[in-house]
Write a protein that holds these residues in place. Structure first.
Motif, short mmCIF file in Angstrom:
data_model
loop_
_atom_site.label_atom_id
_atom_site.label_comp_id
_atom_site.label_asym_id
_atom_site.label_seq_id
_atom_site.Cartn_x
_atom_site.Cartn_y
_atom_site.Cartn_z
N HIS A 204 0.84 -1.20 0.00
CA HIS A 204 0.00 0.00 0.00
C HIS A 204 0.87 1.25 0.00
O HIS A 204 0.88 2.03 0.96
N GLN A 205 1.59 1.45 -1.09
CA GLN A 205 2.47 2.61 -1.22
C GLN A 205 1.69 3.92 -1.14
O GLN A 205 2.20 4.94 -0.67
N ASP A 206 0.42 3.90 -1.58
CA ASP A 206 -0.39 5.12 -1.52
C ASP A 206 -0.60 5.58 -0.09
O ASP A 206 -0.63 6.79 0.19
N ILE A 207 -0.75 4.63 0.82
CA ILE A 207 -0.92 4.98 2.23
C ILE A 207 0.37 5.56 2.79
O ILE A 207 0.36 6.55 3.53
N ARG A 208 1.48 4.97 2.41
CA ARG A 208 2.78 5.49 2.86
C ARG A 208 2.98 6.91 2.35
O ARG A 208 3.43 7.79 3.10
#
Length: 266
Positions: free
Chosen positions: A60-64
């Motif tokens: 979940h790179q978008d959350i990072r």
């Protein structure tokens, strides 16, 4: 990295599954990527801590990225630590802590709402979460919780809203008569969902006006005092052999029918 499931920090987060800890701290628990994603997108100011496994952050790179934009550091943990914090069996590698941010009745009605849901003595967390989600989807302006309605920051309620808790204003611990008085002053008609009410189809045109739906307890419905506060009571028809509709399902129909009526000319 947090590795000890029994550390004081982990235990403090885990305690938020209990209402007493949520009342004492003013915090609540978020579990899973969807809840974290919605909080970061719509109310990043409420987030206090974000815990995740390295594997989850890879997925979940978008959350990072959203956490970095919000200036929120991610605390990496082991799977065992996440399991110890979470209320669910599978928290999907992400747990967050957020500040409770209920909206006052004054602010809700000052915004000139045209559709709200009032939940009186709704006790099932799944039902309440689904009603909040349905109200959000139907474009309602707010949800007001009256009487002994379940805590909206209960983990089961939060999960059932699938993020809608961060989209729609929610007032808590309100008194029903005061809520109705404010709704009337704001120009809303109080419509009770009740099995003893008038036929829904015969009165559906009335829903085009600003409306506050009143939903009651799953088992008992609305008591006589609550019904007496309503301007109109309606019942949904049952065409098949079902004994009744689940509260959240019935509320979803009522809210959407009202949204259709109010938006028909747009």
């Amino acid at each position: 990295m947090l590795e000890n499931p029994r550390s004081p920090r982990v235990r403090a987060v885990a305690k938020l599954t209990k209402r007493s800890a949520r009342q004492e701290t003013g915090l609540f628990l978020l579990e899973g990527p969807q809840a974290a994603r919605e909080a970061l997108a719509f109310r990043p100011d409420t987030l206090v801590e974000l815990f995740a496994t390295p594997t989850a952050m890879e997925r979940h790179q978008d959350i990072r990225d959203a956490a970095a934009d919000a200036g929120l550091d991610i605390v990496f943990t082991t799977e065992a630590v996440l399991d110890a914090m979470a209320d669910t069996v599978t928290p999907q590698g992400i747990v967050a802590v957020a500040r409770q941010s209920p909206t006052s009745l004054k602010d809700i009605f000052a915004a000139s709402p045209t559709l709200i849901a009032i939940c009186e003595e709704v006790r099932d967390p799944g039902n309440l979460g689904t009603i909040i989600r349905a109200a959000d989807a139907a474009g309602a302006d707010a949800v007001v919780l009256t009487g002994r309605t379940v805590d909206p920051y209960n983990p089961k309620v939060v999960r059932a809203t699938t993020g809608s808790l961060f989209h729609v204003p929610v007032a808590v611990a309100a008194e029903l008569a005061a809520t109705v008085e404010r709704a009337h002053a704001a120009g809303l008609r109080i419509v009770a969902a009740d099995v003893g009410g008038e036929d829904f189809l015969a009165r559906r045109d009335a829903l085009a006006a600003p409306t506050a739906w009143l939903f009651g307890n799953e088992a008992r419905g609305l008591d006589d005092d609550a019904l007496a506060l309503a301007d109109l009571s309606l019942r949904l028809p049952i065409y098949g052999r079902a004994e009744s509709l689940n509260l959240a399902t019935a509320a979803s129909v009522c809210l959407y029918e009202t949204a259709f009526a109010q938006r028909g000319d747009r």
